[in-house]
Design a protein around this motif. Sequence first.
Motif, mmCIF file in Angstrom:
data_model
loop_
_atom_site.group_PDB
_atom_site.id
_atom_site.type_symbol
_atom_site.label_atom_id
_atom_site.label_comp_id
_atom_site.label_asym_id
_atom_site.label_seq_id
_atom_site.Cartn_x
_atom_site.Cartn_y
_atom_site.Cartn_z
ATOM 1 N N PHE A 108 30.827 -19.116 -15.512
ATOM 2 C CA PHE A 108 31.992 -19.353 -14.667
ATOM 3 C C PHE A 108 31.625 -19.012 -13.233
ATOM 4 N N THR A 109 32.338 -19.622 -12.305
ATOM 5 C CA THR A 109 32.028 -19.464 -10.893
ATOM 6 C C THR A 109 33.101 -18.636 -10.206
ATOM 7 N N VAL A 110 32.732 -18.081 -9.073
ATOM 8 C CA VAL A 110 33.696 -17.333 -8.268
ATOM 9 C C VAL A 110 34.819 -18.254 -7.806
ATOM 10 N N GLU A 111 34.458 -19.483 -7.465
ATOM 11 C CA GLU A 111 35.460 -20.429 -6.980
ATOM 12 C C GLU A 111 36.522 -20.700 -8.044
ATOM 13 N N GLU A 112 36.130 -20.659 -9.333
ATOM 14 C CA GLU A 112 37.100 -20.853 -10.410
ATOM 15 C C GLU A 112 38.071 -19.689 -10.506
ATOM 16 N N THR A 113 37.593 -18.455 -10.294
ATOM 17 C CA THR A 113 38.502 -17.296 -10.338
ATOM 18 C C THR A 113 39.549 -17.391 -9.248
ATOM 19 N N GLN A 114 39.197 -18.053 -8.140
ATOM 20 C CA GLN A 114 40.142 -18.216 -7.040
ATOM 21 C C GLN A 114 41.042 -19.423 -7.229
ATOM 22 N N ARG A 115 40.529 -20.453 -7.915
ATOM 23 C CA ARG A 115 41.259 -21.715 -8.024
ATOM 24 C C ARG A 115 42.205 -21.763 -9.212
ATOM 25 N N TYR A 116 41.787 -21.266 -10.372
ATOM 26 C CA TYR A 116 42.607 -21.365 -11.568
ATOM 27 C C TYR A 116 43.911 -20.589 -11.403
ATOM 28 N N ALA A 117 45.012 -21.207 -11.779
ATOM 29 C CA ALA A 117 46.302 -20.520 -11.732
ATOM 30 C C ALA A 117 46.272 -19.323 -12.675
ATOM 31 N N GLY A 118 46.736 -18.181 -12.172
ATOM 32 C CA GLY A 118 46.758 -16.962 -12.972
ATOM 33 C C GLY A 118 45.469 -16.181 -12.928
ATOM 34 N N GLY A 119 44.417 -16.738 -12.300
ATOM 35 C CA GLY A 119 43.139 -16.047 -12.244
ATOM 36 C C GLY A 119 43.153 -14.832 -11.339
ATOM 37 N N ILE A 120 43.815 -14.963 -10.178
ATOM 38 C CA ILE A 120 43.963 -13.877 -9.191
ATOM 39 C C ILE A 120 42.635 -13.180 -8.927
ATOM 40 N N ASP A 121 41.565 -13.958 -8.761
ATOM 41 C CA ASP A 121 40.232 -13.424 -8.435
ATOM 42 C C ASP A 121 39.705 -12.466 -9.495
ATOM 43 N N ASP A 122 40.213 -12.544 -10.722
ATOM 44 C CA ASP A 122 39.878 -11.582 -11.771
ATOM 45 C C ASP A 122 39.135 -12.305 -12.895
ATOM 46 N N PRO A 123 37.853 -11.933 -13.162
ATOM 47 C CA PRO A 123 37.107 -12.620 -14.226
ATOM 48 C C PRO A 123 37.793 -12.536 -15.588
ATOM 49 N N ALA A 124 38.392 -11.384 -15.918
ATOM 50 C CA ALA A 124 39.032 -11.232 -17.223
ATOM 51 C C ALA A 124 40.242 -12.158 -17.353
ATOM 52 N N ARG A 125 41.038 -12.266 -16.298
ATOM 53 C CA ARG A 125 42.199 -13.168 -16.358
ATOM 54 C C ARG A 125 41.745 -14.631 -16.367
ATOM 55 N N VAL A 177 30.547 -28.920 -5.151
ATOM 56 C CA VAL A 177 30.325 -27.767 -4.276
ATOM 57 C C VAL A 177 31.245 -27.888 -3.072
ATOM 58 N N ILE A 178 32.008 -26.842 -2.803
ATOM 59 C CA ILE A 178 32.940 -26.889 -1.690
ATOM 60 C C ILE A 178 32.251 -26.392 -0.422
ATOM 61 N N VAL A 179 32.370 -27.163 0.634
ATOM 62 C CA VAL A 179 31.776 -26.838 1.937
ATOM 63 C C VAL A 179 32.905 -26.616 2.930
ATOM 64 N N GLY A 221 33.836 -22.052 7.581
ATOM 65 C CA GLY A 221 33.792 -20.621 7.861
ATOM 66 C C GLY A 221 32.479 -19.959 7.542
ATOM 67 N N LYS A 222 31.853 -20.350 6.414
ATOM 68 C CA LYS A 222 30.625 -19.703 5.982
ATOM 69 C C LYS A 222 29.618 -20.735 5.502
ATOM 70 N N GLU A 223 28.331 -20.406 5.698
ATOM 71 C CA GLU A 223 27.288 -21.237 5.128
ATOM 72 C C GLU A 223 27.391 -21.214 3.605
ATOM 73 N N VAL A 224 27.012 -22.309 2.982
ATOM 74 C CA VAL A 224 27.077 -22.430 1.522
ATOM 75 C C VAL A 224 25.690 -22.161 0.955
ATOM 76 N N ASN A 278 28.406 -33.285 -4.689
ATOM 77 C CA ASN A 278 27.474 -33.046 -5.783
ATOM 78 C C ASN A 278 26.074 -32.919 -5.209
ATOM 79 N N ILE A 279 25.362 -31.884 -5.625
ATOM 80 C CA ILE A 279 24.002 -31.658 -5.136
ATOM 81 C C ILE A 279 23.028 -31.924 -6.273
ATOM 82 N N GLN A 280 22.094 -32.848 -6.045
ATOM 83 C CA GLN A 280 21.108 -33.179 -7.071
ATOM 84 C C GLN A 280 19.744 -32.634 -6.679
ATOM 85 N N VAL A 281 19.076 -32.025 -7.676
ATOM 86 C CA VAL A 281 17.751 -31.449 -7.462
ATOM 87 C C VAL A 281 16.773 -32.082 -8.447
ATOM 88 N N ASN A 282 15.648 -32.560 -7.934
ATOM 89 C CA ASN A 282 14.591 -33.155 -8.758
ATOM 90 C C ASN A 282 13.273 -32.451 -8.482
#
Length: 789
Positions: free
Chosen positions: A144-161, A97-99, A102-105, A81-85
């Motif tokens: 919604f986040t990109v990570e959710e499109t990848q994580r949710y079952a049935g999402g298949i990286d597709d915002p509509a699904r 937030v997933i770290v 492979g890539k900078e976050v 969890n990232i907190q900003v004040n």
Amino acid sequence: MKSFSCGFVSTLIIVSQLFTTCSLCSQTLTQTIKGNVFDSEIQSPLIGASVVIHGTDPLLGTATDLQGNYKIKNVPTGRYNIQVNYLGYDPVIVPEVIVTSGKEVVINIGLKQSVIQINEVTVNAHSRKDKPLNTMASISARSFTVEETQRYAGGIDDPARLVSAFAGVTVGNLQDNAIIIRGNSPKGVSWRLEGVEIPNPNHMPGGNVAGGGFVTVFSSQLLANSDFFTGAFPAEYGNALAGVFDMKLRNGNTDKREHTLQAGMLGIDIASEGPFKKGKKPTYLFNYRYSTFGLLCNLGIVPSDQVPRYQDLSFKLNFPTKSAGTFSLWGIGAIDRITEPVDKDSTKWESDWDRIHFDWDANMYASGLSHKYLLGNKTLVNTTISVSGIRNTLDQTRVNDSLVMQPDAYFVDKSGKIILTSFINHKFNAHLSLKTGIYYNFLFNNLNFDGTLSSNRPETYQNFIKEKGNSSFIEYYAQSRFNLSENLILNAGVHVCYLSINNDYSIEPRLGLNWEFVPKHSISLGYGKHSQMEELKIYFINNDVDGEIHTPNKNLKLSHAQHIVFGYDWLINNKLRLKIEPYYQFLYDIPGIPDSSYSMINFKQDWLFRNTLANNSVGRNIGIDFTFERFLNNNYYYLITASIFNSSYKGDDGKWRNTRYNKNYVINLLFGKEFNIKKKNVLGINGRFNFMGGERTTPVLENQSLQEHMVLYDETKAFKNQDPATYYLDLAVSYRINKKRHSSVWSFQVKNALGSPLYEGEYYNYRTKSIENSKTVVIVPYLSYRIDF
């Protein structure tokens, strides 16, 4: 005194980080978290904001620089969890937030200015990942986040699904990603990218359902967090009756070049990002994908018949300047092709499709140049010029009873628009902000549609659309956000649009109110008048009257809808919430066929549609949506959504009926759990169960259909019947592996794991010489591998 306290805390964090850097590097895999902190309304940078990563030991954090940027190095892989004040602003927590290695976050965080003066820095930070990015949205909206499109079952990286799991949303055919929002036709959904409207962004767009497609053109490698609206949307959104996708593209990494390779059953992707020149701020980001089965066809490994071949490209180039603002060049494009084979052996025919051959080429594109400029620290000016469109060509032939191929349909649709849009967002103070803008849409089209009146009557082959020209669609909006108090917010605005084809205009007030009447309990109210134009081809359908060509549909007015939504939101704790939204929608001026039950409210897809229409239909949607959600925390989450609704309409015959999309109810259950393996790898297990009412159907005229050898419907009893309820179980398993210089993910998903049947309507069976229901079982496995480095 407060400034000294924040600075002292930030200094201690930075010093402790320096002392622990070496030991962290030697013990575990680490990565950098960086981004920008800005005012959420006008996007001005916030200097000296404190950024802390909870869950790190010792605590890691930093303060933003003169451009609002921050960078925290040597963060161990995992979720945080990232907190900003920031003084004078409401603190925010960005959860889970997933770290990875492979890539900078990159996490860009917008803060809302506090209405009241804060005398202490010990203010409770909030964590609401569901809240929309658009600050003018009060109700029926979530991000919604990109990570959710990848994580949710049935999402298949597709915002509509992905959003089909949200309250108020149902789906039709499993093989199509079209969505039905609160009983409305999928064609009522508007897609926007980087602030401008774009064509249907799917491969094989509208093949089965107008507004849907086979799979999204968007690449998850490029998408940023985005918004989804299901009703009473803010004044800046026009030309939509059902809902809005407001999609955003992220910028490339400013410090280093990073790459992604992905291979799956849907396609092979190559992505890259980074600075054009090391040490400079301009960046690039792109993703190219080619369909896996299309590649196998090209190599001769699998047969090419009935296999969709597609490819797409997405990109964004970002050019920040010292004093002239930021320029960005962005775009998406798709090239599709599919061929339907024909069998000339009539003894093998079962349905009419067995005697049809077609070649369909479908291309879409959208690209724009955007400029963002800050005037002082209270005004944002954003201007974009874009061009977008489609190029569809369909050549269809049919084998007649003499086994001779004859023309059946030939379509050419080259439609598009050039959009010039600009808005000014000015914040007067913490209580009042105003956003006003204009869209000028220059519409162009080159249409040529030929076809038979009926497939079994080849002698009726004729032209019914032939038009080349241009027109315009102009939109203006103004909307204000009034923070009446710390707990009472009013969003009010108006949208005005004008269509030159028919000289029709619409003035549309919008209103949203949110009141947190006690801590963690709030009620909301939303109202909006909305309008939408039809596809350009509908306006140019021609009729031959005594040798003269007429286009009667040019006189069609805009379709309209009134949305009223009430909401109750209970934040039970920082990770659990309940939301209830009852709603009422009244649709009017909807085109329909005179003296019949036909209304465009029920439109699904009809490539040969050629009827004269009038604005003679009305409809109403009434229902209630429920959301009970546990945000991802301690490695698991769940989401339960349900909708109960009734969707009805009245055509020109004066009778109220069910709409095609009146499924009455839908329930979604989602669950996911992550397991840490060897402290650096992650096993993810996700599931989704969907249960909903069946689609409404029209009874078949049995005797006439048997006589004509084709299905004919009793339109006097339109949508009297209903398909059986459907249920889908989607499962997903992923395994993320973190290495020193790269990370990779294996993913396996199964859509419709229980083999629920799909109901696709009736057809005439040539073998049994009877009318039969088309019921098929489709189980879709999806395997992919991705590596980031």
